[in-house]
Write an enzyme that holds these catalytic residues in place. Structure first.
Site, mmCIF file in Angstrom:
data_model
loop_
_atom_site.group_PDB
_atom_site.id
_atom_site.type_symbol
_atom_site.label_atom_id
_atom_site.label_comp_id
_atom_site.label_asym_id
_atom_site.label_seq_id
_atom_site.Cartn_x
_atom_site.Cartn_y
_atom_site.Cartn_z
ATOM 1 C CB ILE A 43 -0.967 -0.191 0.645
ATOM 2 C CG1 ILE A 43 -2.662 0.967 0.810
ATOM 3 C CG2 ILE A 43 -0.298 -0.074 2.572
ATOM 4 C CD1 ILE A 43 -3.480 0.948 2.226
ATOM 5 C CG ASN A 86 11.595 -5.367 7.187
ATOM 6 O OD1 ASN A 86 13.361 -5.089 7.078
ATOM 7 N ND2 ASN A 86 10.911 -3.898 7.007
ATOM 8 C CD GLN A 95 7.626 -8.905 11.648
ATOM 9 O OE1 GLN A 95 8.316 -9.037 12.548
ATOM 10 N NE2 GLN A 95 6.885 -10.341 11.180
ATOM 11 C CG HIS A 100 5.523 -9.233 5.703
ATOM 12 N ND1 HIS A 100 4.587 -9.498 6.548
ATOM 13 C CD2 HIS A 100 6.063 -7.920 5.217
ATOM 14 C CE1 HIS A 100 5.466 -8.100 7.463
ATOM 15 N NE2 HIS A 100 6.221 -7.571 6.227
ATOM 16 C CG HIS A 156 8.663 -5.985 2.110
ATOM 17 N ND1 HIS A 156 8.074 -5.120 2.433
ATOM 18 C CD2 HIS A 156 9.035 -6.843 3.444
ATOM 19 C CE1 HIS A 156 7.806 -4.657 3.284
ATOM 20 N NE2 HIS A 156 8.576 -5.735 4.037
HETATM 21 P P1 5GP Z 1 7.113 -5.346 7.276
HETATM 22 O O1 5GP Z 1 6.932 -2.950 8.112
HETATM 23 O O2 5GP Z 1 5.567 -5.294 8.516
HETATM 24 O O3 5GP Z 1 8.382 -5.193 7.104
HETATM 25 O O4 5GP Z 1 5.882 -4.189 6.362
HETATM 26 C C1 5GP Z 1 4.572 -4.301 6.329
HETATM 27 C C2 5GP Z 1 4.209 -3.684 5.352
HETATM 28 O O5 5GP Z 1 2.823 -3.843 4.971
HETATM 29 C C3 5GP Z 1 4.793 -2.655 5.362
HETATM 30 O O6 5GP Z 1 5.218 -1.579 3.780
HETATM 31 C C4 5GP Z 1 3.276 -1.866 4.616
HETATM 32 O O7 5GP Z 1 3.324 -0.670 3.483
HETATM 33 C C5 5GP Z 1 2.115 -2.706 4.527
HETATM 34 N N1 5GP Z 1 0.927 -2.257 5.054
HETATM 35 C C6 5GP Z 1 0.782 -2.079 5.450
HETATM 36 N N2 5GP Z 1 -0.885 -2.338 5.730
HETATM 37 C C7 5GP Z 1 -1.403 -2.421 4.487
HETATM 38 C C8 5GP Z 1 -2.263 -2.718 4.037
HETATM 39 O O8 5GP Z 1 -3.484 -2.858 4.385
HETATM 40 N N3 5GP Z 1 -2.514 -3.549 2.578
HETATM 41 C C9 5GP Z 1 -1.348 -3.092 1.913
HETATM 42 N N4 5GP Z 1 -1.318 -3.904 0.497
HETATM 43 N N5 5GP Z 1 0.017 -3.097 2.159
HETATM 44 C C10 5GP Z 1 0.184 -2.884 3.678
#
Ligand code: 5GP
Ligand code: ZN
Length: 119
Positions: free
Chosen positions: A31, A92, A99, A105, A107
């Site tokens: 997003i 992460n 994270q 997940h 990326h």
């Molecule tokens: P993290 O910070 O855990 O490595 O990555 C989480 C990712 O999820 C972030 O890059 C963030 O932009 C994405 N994200 C958070 N909420 C949503 C959502 O509602 N929809 C989508 N498609 N991505 C999301």
């Protein structure tokens, strides 16, 4: 896990821009993209991070890795069997790594030059 954002996306309760799907894996656009291509690849089953999934189900981890590469090919980041122009896979774990969603997940990032080391 009803309180998990990504489990809710798997369940269809929150919309996702899906780019790739198998019976066990889902890939959708981030997003808040950090590159022209920024896709998140997740197991449909809830696992909190890489270590948890690796311990629980190595075959599912392999499925997630294969899906990440398939997304990169589909997005034109590499040809199948090739390495050009290239892409990066990041996951992460924990607060110091940033994270923010506790459902594993990967990326998949590409479409621009990616600096190293990462921030
Ligand atoms: P993290 O910070 O855990 O490595 O990555 C989480 C990712 O999820 C972030 O890059 C963030 O932009 C994405 N994200 C958070 N909420 C949503 C959502 O509602 N929809 C989508 N498609 N991505 C999301
Ligand atoms: Zn989850």
């Amino acid at each position: 896990m009803t309180d998990c954002l990504f489990c809710r996306m798997v369940a269809g309760e929150i919309p996702a821009d899906v780019v790739h799907e198998t019976d066990r894996v889902l890939a959708f656009r981030d997003i808040n993209p950090q590159a022209p291509t920024h896709v998140l690849v997740i197991p449909k089953e809830h696992h909190r991070n890489l270590g948890a999934l690796a311990a629980a189900d190595g075959e599912l981890l392999a499925d997630v890795a294969r899906a990440a590469h398939a997304v990169a090919v589909q997005e034109g980041l590499v040809t199948d069997g090739g390495i050009e122009p290239g892409y990066r896979v990041v996951t992460n774990t924990g607060p110091q790594a940033g994270q923010s969603v506790d459902h594993l997940h990967l990326h998949v990032l590409g479409g621009r030059g990616l600096g190293w080391p990462p921030g």
